[in-house]
Design a protein around this motif. Structure first.
Motif, PDB file in Angstrom:
ATOM      1  N   TYR A 155      15.386  -6.246  -2.817  1.00 48.16           N
ATOM      2  CA  TYR A 155      14.183  -5.405  -2.853  1.00 48.16           C
ATOM      3  C   TYR A 155      14.658  -3.961  -2.801  1.00 48.16           C
ATOM      4  CZ  TYR A 155       9.477  -3.762  -1.822  1.00 48.16           C
ATOM      5  OH  TYR A 155       8.259  -3.148  -1.878  1.00 48.16           O
ATOM      6  N   ASN A 156      15.086  -3.450  -3.973  1.00 48.65           N
ATOM      7  CA  ASN A 156      15.727  -2.135  -3.966  1.00 48.65           C
ATOM      8  C   ASN A 156      15.215  -1.226  -5.069  1.00 48.65           C
ATOM      9  OD1 ASN A 156      16.769  -3.380  -6.187  1.00 48.65           O
ATOM     10  ND2 ASN A 156      18.922  -3.271  -5.550  1.00 48.65           N
ATOM     11  N   TYR A 157      14.115  -1.582  -5.706  1.00 49.62           N
ATOM     12  CA  TYR A 157      13.655  -0.805  -6.842  1.00 49.62           C
ATOM     13  C   TYR A 157      12.477   0.079  -6.508  1.00 49.62           C
ATOM     14  CZ  TYR A 157      10.216  -4.534  -6.817  1.00 49.62           C
ATOM     15  OH  TYR A 157       9.248  -5.422  -6.431  1.00 49.62           O
ATOM     16  N   LYS A 158      11.946  -0.042  -5.304  1.00 48.50           N
ATOM     17  CA  LYS A 158      10.749   0.698  -4.947  1.00 48.50           C
ATOM     18  C   LYS A 158      11.115   2.058  -4.358  1.00 48.50           C
ATOM     19  CE  LYS A 158       8.052  -2.752  -5.947  1.00 48.50           C
ATOM     20  NZ  LYS A 158       7.500  -3.571  -4.908  1.00 48.50           N
ATOM     21  N   GLN A 159      10.116   2.858  -4.194  1.00 49.05           N
ATOM     22  CA  GLN A 159      10.326   4.149  -3.559  1.00 49.05           C
ATOM     23  C   GLN A 159      10.603   3.993  -2.070  1.00 49.05           C
ATOM     24  OE1 GLN A 159       7.251   7.038  -4.656  1.00 49.05           O
ATOM     25  NE2 GLN A 159       6.625   5.678  -6.288  1.00 49.05           N
ATOM     26  N   ALA A 160      10.162   2.900  -1.488  1.00 51.88           N
ATOM     27  CA  ALA A 160      10.344   2.689  -0.056  1.00 51.88           C
ATOM     28  C   ALA A 160      10.763   1.246   0.199  1.00 51.88           C
ATOM     29  CB  ALA A 160       9.044   2.992   0.699  1.00 51.88           C
ATOM     30  N   ARG A 161      11.579   1.059   1.208  1.00 46.27           N
ATOM     31  CA  ARG A 161      11.909  -0.292   1.639  1.00 46.27           C
ATOM     32  C   ARG A 161      10.756  -0.851   2.469  1.00 46.27           C
ATOM     33  NH1 ARG A 161      16.791   0.148   5.253  1.00 46.27           N
ATOM     34  NH2 ARG A 161      15.515   1.857   6.019  1.00 46.27           N
ATOM     35  N   LYS A 162      10.787  -2.162   2.680  1.00 51.44           N
ATOM     36  CA  LYS A 162       9.747  -2.767   3.510  1.00 51.44           C
ATOM     37  C   LYS A 162       9.753  -2.165   4.910  1.00 51.44           C
ATOM     38  CE  LYS A 162       8.483  -5.948   0.454  1.00 51.44           C
ATOM     39  NZ  LYS A 162       7.150  -5.997  -0.176  1.00 51.44           N
ATOM     40  N   GLU A 163      10.953  -1.875   5.431  1.00 47.51           N
ATOM     41  CA  GLU A 163      11.033  -1.265   6.758  1.00 47.51           C
ATOM     42  C   GLU A 163      10.414   0.129   6.774  1.00 47.51           C
ATOM     43  OE1 GLU A 163      13.465  -2.577   5.100  1.00 47.51           O
ATOM     44  OE2 GLU A 163      14.395  -4.169   6.284  1.00 47.51           O
ATOM     45  N   ASP A 164      10.548   0.854   5.661  1.00 49.03           N
ATOM     46  CA  ASP A 164       9.947   2.188   5.587  1.00 49.03           C
ATOM     47  C   ASP A 164       8.428   2.108   5.587  1.00 49.03           C
ATOM     48  OD1 ASP A 164      12.445   3.369   5.467  1.00 49.03           O
ATOM     49  OD2 ASP A 164      12.527   3.277   3.278  1.00 49.03           O
ATOM     50  N   LEU A 165       7.896   1.094   4.892  1.00 49.53           N
ATOM     51  CA  LEU A 165       6.446   0.920   4.874  1.00 49.53           C
ATOM     52  C   LEU A 165       5.908   0.699   6.278  1.00 49.53           C
ATOM     53  CD1 LEU A 165       6.089  -1.432   1.757  1.00 49.53           C
ATOM     54  CD2 LEU A 165       5.760   1.039   1.846  1.00 49.53           C
ATOM     55  N   VAL A 166       6.683  -0.018   7.089  1.00 52.18           N
ATOM     56  CA  VAL A 166       6.262  -0.307   8.465  1.00 52.18           C
ATOM     57  C   VAL A 166       6.448   0.911   9.357  1.00 52.18           C
ATOM     58  CG1 VAL A 166       6.694  -1.744  10.497  1.00 52.18           C
ATOM     59  CG2 VAL A 166       6.721  -2.775   8.216  1.00 52.18           C
ATOM     60  N   ASN A 167       7.633   1.507   9.310  1.00 50.00           N
ATOM     61  CA  ASN A 167       7.966   2.572  10.261  1.00 50.00           C
ATOM     62  C   ASN A 167       7.341   3.919   9.889  1.00 50.00           C
ATOM     63  OD1 ASN A 167       9.568   0.734  11.699  1.00 50.00           O
ATOM     64  ND2 ASN A 167      11.355   1.180  10.437  1.00 50.00           N
ATOM     65  N   LYS A 168       7.507   4.331   8.642  1.00 49.84           N
ATOM     66  CA  LYS A 168       6.988   5.634   8.227  1.00 49.84           C
ATOM     67  C   LYS A 168       5.536   5.566   7.762  1.00 49.84           C
ATOM     68  CE  LYS A 168      11.529   7.276   6.687  1.00 49.84           C
ATOM     69  NZ  LYS A 168      12.306   7.813   5.545  1.00 49.84           N
ATOM     70  N   GLY A 169       5.108   4.375   7.337  1.00 50.38           N
ATOM     71  CA  GLY A 169       3.732   4.214   6.891  1.00 50.38           C
ATOM     72  C   GLY A 169       2.802   3.861   8.035  1.00 50.38           C
ATOM     73  N   TYR A 170       2.815   2.596   8.433  1.00 53.35           N
ATOM     74  CA  TYR A 170       1.909   2.127   9.480  1.00 53.35           C
ATOM     75  C   TYR A 170       2.205   2.789  10.821  1.00 53.35           C
ATOM     76  CZ  TYR A 170      -0.895  -1.249  12.131  1.00 53.35           C
ATOM     77  OH  TYR A 170      -1.833  -1.838  12.933  1.00 53.35           O
ATOM     78  N   GLY A 171       3.490   2.935  11.146  1.00 52.27           N
ATOM     79  CA  GLY A 171       3.858   3.480  12.449  1.00 52.27           C
ATOM     80  C   GLY A 171       3.904   4.990  12.504  1.00 52.27           C
ATOM     81  N   GLY A 172       3.887   5.660  11.315  1.00 51.05           N
ATOM     82  CA  GLY A 172       4.040   7.107  11.322  1.00 51.05           C
ATOM     83  C   GLY A 172       2.928   7.888  10.667  1.00 51.05           C
ATOM     84  N   ASN A 173       1.886   7.194  10.194  1.00 50.70           N
ATOM     85  CA  ASN A 173       0.800   7.899   9.517  1.00 50.70           C
ATOM     86  C   ASN A 173      -0.527   7.346  10.008  1.00 50.70           C
ATOM     87  OD1 ASN A 173      -1.232   8.284   7.137  1.00 50.70           O
ATOM     88  ND2 ASN A 173       0.441   9.701   6.698  1.00 50.70           N
ATOM     89  N   VAL A 174      -1.348   8.205  10.570  1.00 48.82           N
ATOM     90  CA  VAL A 174      -2.593   7.765  11.196  1.00 48.82           C
ATOM     91  C   VAL A 174      -3.588   7.241  10.163  1.00 48.82           C
ATOM     92  CG1 VAL A 174      -3.603  10.074  11.112  1.00 48.82           C
ATOM     93  CG2 VAL A 174      -4.400   8.440  12.823  1.00 48.82           C
ATOM     94  N   THR A 175      -3.578   7.798   8.940  1.00 51.72           N
ATOM     95  CA  THR A 175      -4.501   7.319   7.912  1.00 51.72           C
ATOM     96  C   THR A 175      -4.142   5.908   7.477  1.00 51.72           C
ATOM     97  OG1 THR A 175      -4.882   9.577   7.110  1.00 51.72           O
ATOM     98  CG2 THR A 175      -5.441   7.774   5.625  1.00 51.72           C
ATOM     99  N   VAL A 176      -2.862   5.652   7.256  1.00 51.94           N
ATOM    100  CA  VAL A 176      -2.410   4.304   6.880  1.00 51.94           C
ATOM    101  C   VAL A 176      -2.763   3.314   7.975  1.00 51.94           C
ATOM    102  CG1 VAL A 176      -0.393   2.884   6.355  1.00 51.94           C
ATOM    103  CG2 VAL A 176      -0.576   5.188   5.408  1.00 51.94           C
ATOM    104  N   TYR A 177      -2.497   3.690   9.213  1.00 53.07           N
ATOM    105  CA  TYR A 177      -2.834   2.804  10.333  1.00 53.07           C
ATOM    106  C   TYR A 177      -4.325   2.502  10.362  1.00 53.07           C
ATOM    107  CZ  TYR A 177      -3.742   1.302  15.103  1.00 53.07           C
ATOM    108  OH  TYR A 177      -4.186   0.599  16.211  1.00 53.07           O
ATOM    109  N   SER A 178      -5.158   3.526  10.193  1.00 57.84           N
ATOM    110  CA  SER A 178      -6.606   3.334  10.271  1.00 57.84           C
ATOM    111  C   SER A 178      -7.111   2.427   9.157  1.00 57.84           C
ATOM    112  CB  SER A 178      -7.319   4.693  10.208  1.00 57.84           C
ATOM    113  OG  SER A 178      -6.946   5.517  11.288  1.00 57.84           O
ATOM    114  N   VAL A 179      -6.641   2.668   7.931  1.00 57.52           N
ATOM    115  CA  VAL A 179      -7.119   1.887   6.792  1.00 57.52           C
ATOM    116  C   VAL A 179      -6.708   0.425   6.929  1.00 57.52           C
ATOM    117  CG1 VAL A 179      -6.942   1.580   4.292  1.00 57.52           C
ATOM    118  CG2 VAL A 179      -7.167   3.867   5.250  1.00 57.52           C
ATOM    119  N   ILE A 180      -5.432   0.175   7.219  1.00 57.45           N
ATOM    120  CA  ILE A 180      -4.944  -1.205   7.302  1.00 57.45           C
ATOM    121  C   ILE A 180      -5.563  -1.932   8.484  1.00 57.45           C
ATOM    122  CG2 ILE A 180      -2.887  -2.598   7.760  1.00 57.45           C
ATOM    123  CD1 ILE A 180      -1.314  -0.712   6.041  1.00 57.45           C
ATOM    124  N   SER A 181      -5.650  -1.287   9.632  1.00 58.61           N
ATOM    125  CA  SER A 181      -6.221  -1.957  10.798  1.00 58.61           C
ATOM    126  C   SER A 181      -7.702  -2.241  10.602  1.00 58.61           C
ATOM    127  CB  SER A 181      -6.004  -1.111  12.056  1.00 58.61           C
ATOM    128  OG  SER A 181      -6.644   0.153  11.938  1.00 58.61           O
TER     129      SER A 181
END
Length: 479
Positions: free
Chosen positions: A48-74
């Motif tokens: 899984y190396n072709y995307k702009q972000a790794r799966k870990e980045d989606l979790v850490n910088k997305g869900y864990g680091g952005n309040v909008t992403v957290y709000s929408v997904i939750s």
């Protein structure tokens, strides 16, 4: 062949993306770089190396680091997790296919009526099936609501979700657990094979790696448009991947805003009119002003520069470019919400918020985000229950109950009134439309007509006189 494909093939052949000449010679003599005979069948690990972000980045910088992403997904996962799941028997397979097709259509009162009628024809609930208990209590640590929120959240965030079934000795499912999708590697056929199939799964769990067979895991994913020959298309394409630039921009904007607040420096310059003060007197006056202002407000303590001169105030705080950060965050919020099919009105966007707009946005959230998500999980589960997780009959399926979303039925009561007025529907059809069970009374399946309604072809002077006479006898006429 591009660099990524070359390195991927090197990993498969030599165990490293950049093998040395010694590794190449060793492989030629003893097999591959792992000293395993090349005749032995191996499972390729899809990368899984072709995307702009790794799966870990989606979790850490997305869900864990952005309040909008957290709000929408939750929000989406919490709303979707409310739908109860049950076991059904398929009475009519074509009607059940129609149910699934209707669910994918845009919302309308007529669509909801057609869905309920089709579901009544297609499915019959099985109350005492053992799988109902497993759906209600997947494992010893989670209820159905907690489990589904966890499962749906992973798919919304990473594009994938994995359910592990632990079977008992009698072949039934004893427990269901969720595997962390950011820690999963997919084991497939060898590099470059098409179609490439999922042969198993490997989970990185701390310092250990745990492998699972394909028949043990139910994998549900969003489709991916990327086919690089390494099996990367087997991983789901997360909605967050499409909005990843917005996430990074939003994170950077918020960090910049924090830095501005920390390092704002002097707030402004105060000049007074007295030009004749000596240097010592001016310094004493400046110190006096600073001390007075500092006692009055901690916000302005040591943050104002008094300069003797004409009396005026010059603000040297945030400039227009700094204030534009707030506008950047707003635009990013809209884009992230749009990627998930949700309206920013639900997430504190007050520019166009009103009660009616909020109700409409809530309906759109359910129809555009929640229901498609639940349908994808349903189809993945039923595919598994029909094969590896066999539950005893191919006519048994699991499905969710969407009648709990009352937002979708605000228009149903008006629809029911229209159905009664038209007079072309039975009582049971109206009851089903308004979320009541059908009754077994014979008249419930008859179409009701008013007693004084007769076809115009039967209207004669004699029928008119009889109608007037009956009205006078019953006291309902005009006299």
């Amino acid at each position: 062949m591009n660099l990524v494909d070359k390195q991927t093939l090197n990993i498969y052949q030599y165990g490293t993306p950049n093998p040395s000449w010694l590794t190449r010679v060793t492989k030629a003599l003893f097999g591959n770089g792992l000293f395993i005979s090349r005749q032995e069948q191996q499972l390729w690990t899809a990368l899984y190396n072709y995307k702009q972000a790794r799966k870990e980045d989606l979790v850490n910088k997305g869900y864990g680091g952005n309040v909008t992403v957290y709000s929408v997904i939750s929000t989406i996962s919490k709303v979707a997790a409310q739908a109860p799941w049950s076991v059904y028997k398929v009475k009519n397979r074509s009607a059940y296919n129609r149910v699934k097709a209707i669910q994918s259509q845009p919302y309308s009162a007529k669509q909801q009526m057609a869905l309920k009628l089709a579901k009544e024809e297609a499915l019959e609930p099985i109350q005492n099936h053992w799988l109902n208990e497993r759906l209600q209590r997947p494992n010893e640590q989670q209820s159905m609501y907690e489990y589904m929120e966890n499962l749906l959240g992973f798919k919304l965030l990473t594009g994938d979700c994995y359910e592990l079934a632990v079977k008992t000795d009698d072949g039934r499912i004893g427990e269901m657990w969720i595997l962390p999708s950011q820690n999963i590697e997919i084991l497939t056929d060898e590099y470059g094979v098409f179609p490439m199939r999922e042969k198993g799964y490997r989970m990185q769990f701390g310092t250990k790696r745990i492998e699972y067979k394909a028949e043990e895991v139910c994998h549900s994913r969003y489709w991916s448009p990327y086919y690089n020959g390494d099996g990367s298309h087997l991983y789901g394409f997360s909605p967050l991947d499409a909005a990843w630039i917005n996430v990074l921009q939003d994170n950077n904007a918020r960090e910049a805003a924090v830095e501005l607040l920390k390092n704002r420096g002097n707030r402004g310059v105060f000049l007074w009119e007295n030009q004749n003060l000596q240097e010592v007197a001016a310094q004493q006056t400046a110190e006096g002003l600073k001390e007075k202002w500092g006692q009055a407000s901690k916000e302005y303590k040591d943050k104002i520069i008094p300069v003797y001169g004409k009396g005026q105030w010059l603000n040297i705080g945030l400039n227009a470019k700094d204030l534009a950060i707030l506008d950047i965050c707003k635009m990013n919020k809209d884009d992230i919400c749009n990627a998930y099919g949700a309206s920013s009105i639900l997430f504190n966007n007050t520019d166009s918020s009103s009660y009616n707009n909020y109700i409409t946005a809530r309906k759109e959230l359910i129809t555009r985000a929640v229901l498609p998500l639940l349908c994808s999980i349903r189809d993945a589960r039923n595919r598994k229950f029909a094969t590896d997780w066999a539950v005893g009959s191919e006519k048994i399926v699991v499905d969710f109950d969407q009648t709990i979303y009352t937002e979708l039925y605000d228009d149903v009561w008006e629809m029911a009134k229209d159905m009664r007025t038209v007079g072309a529907y039975t009582d049971n059809e109206i009851r089903v439309q308004t979320n009541y069970e059908a009754i077994t009374a014979p008249y419930a399946n008859d179409i009701w007509k008013k007693s004084n309604d007769i076809p115009s072809s039967l209207i004669t002077p004699e029928t008119v006189r009889n109608g007037q006479r009956n009205n006078q006898e019953t006291g309902t006429g005009s006299g």
